[in-house]
Design a protein around this motif. Sequence first.
Motif, mmCIF file in Angstrom:
data_model
loop_
_atom_site.group_PDB
_atom_site.id
_atom_site.type_symbol
_atom_site.label_atom_id
_atom_site.label_comp_id
_atom_site.label_asym_id
_atom_site.label_seq_id
_atom_site.Cartn_x
_atom_site.Cartn_y
_atom_site.Cartn_z
ATOM 1 N N SER A 213 0.782 -1.236 0.000
ATOM 2 C CA SER A 213 0.000 0.000 0.000
ATOM 3 C C SER A 213 0.811 1.281 0.000
ATOM 4 N N SER A 214 2.074 1.253 0.452
ATOM 5 C CA SER A 214 2.835 2.489 0.548
ATOM 6 C C SER A 214 4.326 2.195 0.496
ATOM 7 N N THR A 217 5.556 0.947 3.818
ATOM 8 C CA THR A 217 5.277 -0.473 4.028
ATOM 9 C C THR A 217 6.324 -1.337 3.346
#
Length: 446
Positions: A213-214, A217
């Motif tokens: 997601s990022s 992460t």
Amino acid sequence: MASSFAYDILSNKIETRSAKAGVIGLGYVGLPLAIAIARSGFAVTGFDIDPKKIVSLDAQHSYIDAVANDDLATEMDGGRFSATTDFAGLAACDVIVICVPTPLTKHRDPDLSFVEATSRSIAEHLRAGQLVVLESTTYPGTTDDVVKVILEKTGLKSGTDFFVGFSPEREDPGNQHYHTATIPKVVAGDGPQALALMKGFYGAVVKTVVPVSSNATAEAVKLTENIFRSVNIALVNELKTVYAAMGVDVWEVIEAAKTKPFGYMPFYPGPGLGGHCIPIDPFYLTWKSREYELPTRFIELAGEINSAMPRYVVGKLAEALDMRSGKALSRSRVLVLGLAYKKNVADIRESPSLRLMEIIEERGGKADYHDPHVGEIPSTREYQHLKGRKSVDLTQELLDACDAVLVATDHDNLDYALIANSARLIVDTRNVFARLRLSADHIVKA
């Protein structure tokens, strides 16, 4: 997902393999990645500040075991790969991948100087329609808070004009079962368009892409992988010392324990941790955690245990010399077998063998080394005093002249039978002689 002109053009270039890629840092991570990208059909330029690497590559000679000379020649002759020290060529690259070192300072703080300097070099040539990817291992937040910030000082905006992503490297030098293209690749981006570009680009290069997601992460994924190994290696290193005091062989314990088909994963003790990842990466998280006033006692304890192993091993060596020959370490000549941090590679980054040699000589002994993969000790940050030492030939005469052989790295292409039959004392940190059924009274495990 709203579309943008820069995104549409770059997405199309990636899909049609007309995008030009640039890989900055042609070491153990960057060179195999560059060749994998070229093999997938993209034109790739490799960038490095070391002119010796460029001269070697221009001669189609690979200095990395994971890249064969023939594979290098194929991509260069096909016009898909070239290398240079001229970073002005970044302007022509549509995808730029950063593969530079992220070491620690003397105080075990993250040293992002290479990442920052590289980001500034990219910023000098940044244009709309580029994807900039960081692969160097670092703490969560680096891509967005350091790389992106430096690039946006140009006035261009991430997610609109250019795109930023993170994908942790997962190279394992010497692993014959996996290579760059077959290791699943975790990818992330600053926004949905950056993630889509990351999936498209890396999906063309590797077999499996794992989107998260990022960027933070993805950065945490890499740290988690290496912290997992560090903590478990520390556990078996501590068990080694405890079981040894009890007269129990930790290697036999592990072999029996791993027969359990569930709930157990074998890790193995050694003379200390080596490689660029496991001895270093956990401390990136411990440093970042201070910002949140959170302790990382488990991680730091693992680091302490693993860092203490070379001194423990030399202590066992000194004890064995005293008990078996009555000779002090300070009057002994010791052959350290293996300088690389792991078997069958030439990589000496953070190798415990360097620390072992240093401790032996701090205690007055003489330390030679033999390693068929490392002919000479190169310049290192912490062991400049060992620079230029050469590997000695493994001969009967050498073994006769040495008081002990300390097995630090169990390369496959060594004459262990000669060593077992000729060495006066063997201190084995890798259990190699037991595995080869060459056990004898003068072999001590440590």
